[in-house]
Design an enzyme around this catalytic site. Structure first.
Site, PDB file in Angstrom:
ATOM      1  CB  CYS A 245      -0.977  -0.053   1.191  1.00  8.90           C
ATOM      2  SG  CYS A 245      -2.435   1.206   1.035  1.00  8.90           S
ATOM      3  CG  HIS A 330      -4.591  -3.752   2.338  1.00  8.58           C
ATOM      4  ND1 HIS A 330      -3.462  -3.570   3.595  1.00  8.58           N
ATOM      5  CD2 HIS A 330      -4.885  -2.666   1.935  1.00  8.58           C
ATOM      6  CE1 HIS A 330      -3.687  -1.917   3.537  1.00  8.58           C
ATOM      7  NE2 HIS A 330      -4.346  -1.799   2.630  1.00  8.58           N
ATOM      8  CD  GLU A 332      -2.772  -6.502   5.052  1.00  8.04           C
ATOM      9  OE1 GLU A 332      -3.483  -5.484   5.302  1.00  8.04           O
ATOM     10  OE2 GLU A 332      -2.021  -6.811   4.325  1.00  8.04           O
TER      11      GLU A 332
END
Length: 365
Positions: A245, A330, A332
């Site tokens: 990001c 993202h 995760e």
């Protein structure tokens, strides 16, 4: 209790207030996620923003202690069509309304969130203020037009380094507004993690003898963090690097590319991203208002690895010479799909390969 949202273009939307009774200004954005509101309000990347949820009913499973992405929420306000007053979930500990009251974060319900979202899509992100009904609209509008939101990374980054011990590779995680999900993924893989502030110098990082460096997500304009850009110029090529990001954008700037503000950003849990090399499409969680300019990559040592299928913007970069890659989305998740979770494995593989190359050079010397 009535409350109004005043936008910088003079638009006034009146609804029912919930949460904290304070007045707050911020950049008004929207997210398309149907779930994950707890992760959203605790995601440091939303620092200074008033978040509009496009899904009509928010709060129906309450708030629990497990799903926070940071200790303190960073949003300046929430806007929903309808808030659920009676959440039902076995993990629920407190309602969204009561949690926002505790944290003194204002909310607005009962407005046409579709209308507001269309306005943002048409005219771009707008500054706004959640305020009481007796507020002077003309004065608020003039103040909003003059407001510049800065220093978000400074607000949400850790102030001091701290360890998250493991027995595996030592990873220095630079915190620009880190989601806990990133740290959890490294911990799952038994990495020996040291989290450091956003303004840590290259010399200080290298002194920690890292096997790899992780650049976290974070809020705002990457050009507002010049110290991180300078740090990366001295780091790239010396240690394997993985950025997410804001970390992706800072890596691009340090490598000679450019970034610019998107009209209304990417915020949601269902953004399709294509891997250029394999053709594989991953559904990703995203939250960013800036992007790397595609044409600016041409005269650098970077190559574009991933693109967004919705608008064609750059979603991934890799250095042509050095062990470094980054993504705009993202992997995760937290919340969101885990299609891209294997990027953490790619990072560890890159670290191992870099170590082997170093050992071979020493043996051949």
């Amino acid at each position: 209790m009535k409350r109004q949202l005043i936008l910088e273009d003079g638009t006034v939307l009146i609804g029912t207030g919930f949460g904290g009774e304070i007045e707050k200004s911020g950049e008004v954005v929207f997210t398309t996620g149907m779930t994950g509101y707890q992760e959203t309000l605790s995601d440091p990347s939303y620092c200074g923003q008033i978040v509009t949820f496009t899904y009509p009913l928010i709060g129906n499973y309450g708030i629990n202690r497990d799903d926070f992405e940071s200790i303190h929420p960073s949003v300046n306000g929430l806007i929903v069509n309808e808030i659920c007053d009676h959440p039902s979930n076995f993990r629920n500990e407190i309602s969204l309304n009561d949690y926002l009251k505790e944290r003194n974060i204002p909310g607005l319900a009962g407005i046409d969130t579709r209308k507001l979202t269309r306005k943002i899509r048409q005219y771009g992100t707008l500054r706004g203020r959640l305020c009481n009904m007796d507020a002077d609209v003309e004065y608020i509008v003039s103040q909003l037009k003059a407001t510049v939101f800065t220093d978000h990374v400074k607000r949400v980054s850790t102030k001091d380094p701290y360890p998250s011990p493991g027995r595996g590779h030592r990873v220095v995680l630079v915190d620009f507004g880190m989601k806990h999900g990133i740290l959890r993924e490294l911990n799952k893989r038994d990495c020996d993690v040291i989290v450091v502030p956003y303004n840590t110098t290259a010399e200080e990082i290298l002194r920690l003898s890292p096997d790899g460096i992780m650049l976290s997500n974070g809020p705002g304009d990457p050009k507002d963090v010049p110290e991180a850009i300078e740090m990366l110029k001295d780091i790239i090529g010396k240690v394997p690097l993985f950025g997410i990001c804001l970390g992706h954008q800072l890596f691009a700037l340090a490598s000679g590319a450019n970034t610019s503000k998107l009209k209304f950003g990417h915020r949601g849990l269902n953004h399709p991203v294509k891997n250029i090399a394999t053709g594989k499409v991953a559904i990703t969680s995203q939250n960013h208002g800036y992007a790397v300019e595609e044409e600016s990559v041409e005269n650098t040592e970077l190559e574009i690895t991933h693109v967004a299928l919705n608008d064609g913007t750059v979603e991934g970069l890799r250095h042509k010479k050095f062990p470094a890659f980054t993504v705009q989305y993202h992997p995760e998740a937290s919340a969101g799909p885990e299609d891209a979770n294997d990027l953490f494995e790619d990072f560890l593989t890159m670290i191992e390969n870099f170590k082997k190359e170093g050992e071979e050079l020493c043996q051949n010397a």
